[in-house]
Every structure is written in structure tokens, then in C-alpha cells.
Design a protein around this motif. Structure first.
Motif, PDB file in Angstrom:
ATOM      1  N   THR A 111      44.256  39.268  37.777  1.00  0.00           N
ATOM      2  CA  THR A 111      44.397  40.813  37.693  1.00  0.00           C
ATOM      3  C   THR A 111      43.076  41.411  37.931  1.00  0.00           C
ATOM      4  OG1 THR A 111      44.377  40.451  35.426  1.00  0.00           O
ATOM      5  CG2 THR A 111      46.631  40.684  36.436  1.00  0.00           C
ATOM      6  N   VAL A 221      49.806  46.189  33.519  1.00  0.00           N
ATOM      7  CA  VAL A 221      48.408  45.626  33.393  1.00  0.00           C
ATOM      8  C   VAL A 221      47.517  47.201  33.459  1.00  0.00           C
ATOM      9  CG1 VAL A 221      46.505  44.303  34.360  1.00  0.00           C
ATOM     10  CG2 VAL A 221      48.790  43.568  34.763  1.00  0.00           C
ATOM     11  N   THR A 307      40.778  45.610  30.094  1.00  0.00           N
ATOM     12  CA  THR A 307      41.979  45.195  30.732  1.00  0.00           C
ATOM     13  C   THR A 307      42.977  44.611  29.552  1.00  0.00           C
ATOM     14  OG1 THR A 307      40.932  44.579  32.916  1.00  0.00           O
ATOM     15  CG2 THR A 307      43.236  44.134  32.628  1.00  0.00           C
ATOM     16  N   HIS A 309      47.165  43.332  29.205  1.00  0.00           N
ATOM     17  CA  HIS A 309      48.294  42.945  29.710  1.00  0.00           C
ATOM     18  C   HIS A 309      49.549  43.020  28.839  1.00  0.00           C
ATOM     19  CE1 HIS A 309      45.088  40.905  31.798  1.00  0.00           C
ATOM     20  NE2 HIS A 309      45.683  40.964  32.866  1.00  0.00           N
TER      21      HIS A 309
END
Length: 366
Positions: A111, A221, A307, A309
Motif C-alpha cells: 500500500t 487505507v 498509514t 489499514h
């Protein structure tokens, strides 16, 4: 099961649901690339909104860490720990969940590669005007709205017949397969957690799963670019989740997720290879408020991107959600109306993020 053309064939048999439109807004990552020092007016928050005076990091160690293996075995101490965690915090972290460390790292890596693609490449999977699957932003309902410092990729993963594969990136190579493998493992963990919730709610182990009739699972995400003045912006506005439960894989070394606890903001300090879990509005309604979905937000970092998820597990549109009869008595009167979940979900998604306002709307008016 591998991603094949069979999914596309199946998807034609039953129309996949749409969830909410979103007003188009700028790409934050690209904006930072072009001018890392600028924070446009549409992103600037007041001091009252940021509430830094109410930041209580020392309370982070009080958020429960639960052994998933023991919980799944029905260990009474671990079930009690879960019950207390949900009454006190609405959040906990799980360890020994069985999701391979290598798979978690591959998910993070691929990602990260996706978000480093040129914006023109990423926009091949841009969200359509009428839905939130794909690459873009959610919960933007007006041109005047203050915006979050965040870009997102959202996919509906289960049931497989609802997948809209035109929004599943095929770059970087192997992206779809890793999403598939990670989501399958999260589904396993999520279903077992829902069974444990069923037990502490005073039901049989499978009752809560059966109530869903069919469990839906989406993944979001969240990509938070660095911000030169992080005290001026919010990565994700305070809100509660409309889901049954949500499972979050955080970055190991950057704190950003914060939860509201007794009027304060408490960071959820990452534990390597752990998953953060919170109950959503569905559990609050079913439990008649015994276990509340908790307001949370994401903050940004000056020097590093972050980030997260997030996997959301939730019922089918046609499932009716209301307080269980055994959660209601003279001391605990019925607090919530029975609602059709699809109506509740879209009510939540078709408005800007705003704390707990959607659960307030579901309460019985007195």
C-alpha cells in the motif's frame, strides 16, 4: 480463493450496493508534494477543534491488551478483560492473533508503493461520483466543509460477489493478491472476535454472527501525508464507526490514532504486530448502550507520513438492528430504536463526520 474472472461473473448476478457520494476535493499528498510548507485555508482547524490541552498520553498504557488465542478458547479471565475494556474504553489491542507478521508487512509495503505512484496512475482507480469504493475521499458533503489531511483507498472485500474489481488497483504487481490474503485473515480474526462479543453479551457463541445473516467486510487505507504545521490540521475528524467492529493495523512507530476518554484525547500507542479493535455503533445499539462506540480521530506528523489499514465488519443492508430484549429492564430502559442497517449506514455516510451524532439520531426521543 484467487481473484479470477469468476468474481466478475458472480457480481453480475446480484447488483453490488453503493454507499454514498462524495464532493470531489484536492489530493492532499499531491498538494504536499507541490508545496510542503503550505496549509490551505480549507484544512485549518481552530484551537478548540484540535483540543491539544486535553491530550493525555500517559493514559495510553491503560488501554487493554488482550490475548486473542486465550479469548478464542473462551478463557474466562480474557473474556472479563474484554468486557471491562469495552465498558471503559470501547477499544483494545489484540496480540497472538495468528496473522503472519510477513503478511502484515507485505500489506504495509504494497500500500505504501501504491500511494507513492504518480497521482495520474492512482486516479485510474478514482472513486465514482455515486460511491466510496476506490481511491479518493469520503464524508465530504459540501464545498464549505473543513477537510481532513488524508487520502484514502476503500474497497468492499466480502462477500466476494460485491467486489467492484474496477476499483482494485493492479499496480503495484501483486496488489490484489495481498489485499485478498490479508483480508481473509482479518475476516477470520473478526468473526472470532464477534463470537467472543456474543458470549459477553449473554448470547450463544454463534448468535451474533447469525444475526448478521451475512457478514460484510470493507477495507480503508488511510494515508496521512506529513504536515508542516500539524497542530493546525486533523488527519481524520472525530467520529464513531457505523460498523459492528473495526480492526486497525497501525504503523509500528508513529502514533496518530487518538480516542476520546472522559473528555480527553488519549493516543493508542502502537504495539508491534498487534491489531487495534473497536466496537462500532451496531454493538452500541444491540447492547442498549452497555458497550458504546467511542469517538476517535487521527492526527498528523510534521516529518513523516502515516498509514493505517482499517477493516470494517458490518451486517447486510436488510438486517434490522435494535437492542436485545435481555439488555432491557427497569434499570436499563430501551434507549435505541430498531433500524434497518442499510438505512443507518447510509445516514451515517451521507453526512460529514461529526462525533457521535449518528448514534444520537438512533436514540428514542423522550
Amino acid at each position: 480463493m484467487s481473484l479470477t474472472a469468476d468474481y466478475e461473473l458472480i457480481s453480475k448476478m446480484e447488483e453490488a450496493p453503493t454507499f454514498a457520494p462524495c464532493v470531489p476535493v484536492p489530493n492532499v499528498q499531491e498538494m504536499v508534494r507541490k508545496n510542503p510548507l503550505q496549509v490551505p485555508e480549507r484544512y485549518v482547524r481552530s484551537e478548540e477543534e484540535v483540543e491539544k490541552g486535553n491530550y493525555k498520553p500517559h493514559l495510553s498504557s491503560e488501554i487493554a491488551v488482550i490475548d486473542f488465542t486465550l479469548l478464542s478458547e473462551g478463557n474466562k479471565d480474557e473474556l472479563l478483560k474484554l468486557d471491562i475494556a469495552l465498558k471503559e474504553w470501547g477499544f483494545f489491542q489484540i496480540v497472538n492473533h495468528g496473522v503472519a507478521k510477513e503478511l502484515m508487512q507485505r500489506m504495509k509495503d504494497i500500500t505504501a508503493e501504491f500511494f507513492e505512484l504518480a497521482v495520474e496512475e492512482k486516479e485510474k482507480w478514482k472513486m465514482p461520483p455515486d460511491d466510496i469504493q476506490g481511491y479518493g475521499h469520503t464524508s465530504v458533503v459540501s464545498e464549505e466543509q473543513i477537510l481532513d489531511w488524508c487520502d484514502q483507498l476503500i474497497l468492499l472485500v466480502y462477500p466476494t460477489r460485491y467486489r467492484k474489481l474496477q476499483f482494485w488497483p493492479d499496480t503495484p504487481e501483486g496488489f490484489k493478491d495481498i489485499i485478498e490474503a490479508y483480508s481473509s485473515e482479518i475476516k477470520r480474526v473478526g468473526e472470532e472476535l464477534i463470537c467472543s462479543l456474543s458470549v459477553i453479551l449473554g448470547l450463544e457463541k454463534q448468535d451474533l454472527l447469525e444475526l448478521h445473516e451475512e457478514l460484510l467486510q470493507g477495507i480503508r487505507v488511510n494515508y496521512y501525508p506529513p504536515c508542516n504545521t500539524p497542530e493546525q490540521v486533523i488527519g481524520l475528524t472525530p467520529h464513531s464507526d457505523a460498523s459492528t467492529i473495526s480492526l486497525v493495523m497501525q504503523d509500528d512507530d508513529i502514533t496518530g490514532l487518538e480516542i476520546r476518554y472522559k473528555g480527553n484525547w488519549v493516543p493508542v500507542t502502537p504495539i508491534r504486530d498487534a491489531l487495534v479493535v473497536n466496537v462500532g455503533d451496531v454493538i452500541e445499539i444491540l447492547s442498549n448502550g452497555k458497550y458504546k462506540s467511542i469517538e476517535h480521530r487521527a492526527m498528523t506528523n510534521k516529518n513523516r507520513r502515516r498509514t493505517s489499514h482499517v477493516a470494517f465488519l458490518f451486517p447486510r443492508d436488510d438486517v434490522e438492528v435494535g437492542p436485545f430484549d435481555h439488555m432491557i429492564d427497569d434499570q436499563n430502559p430501551k434507549l435505541y430504536q430498531k433500524v434497518k442497517y442499510g438505512d443507518y449506514l447510509r445516514f451515517s455516510l451521507n453526512r460529514k463526520l461529526e462525533g457521535k451524532t449518528q448514534t444520537d439520531a438512533a436514540k428514542i426521543k423522550k
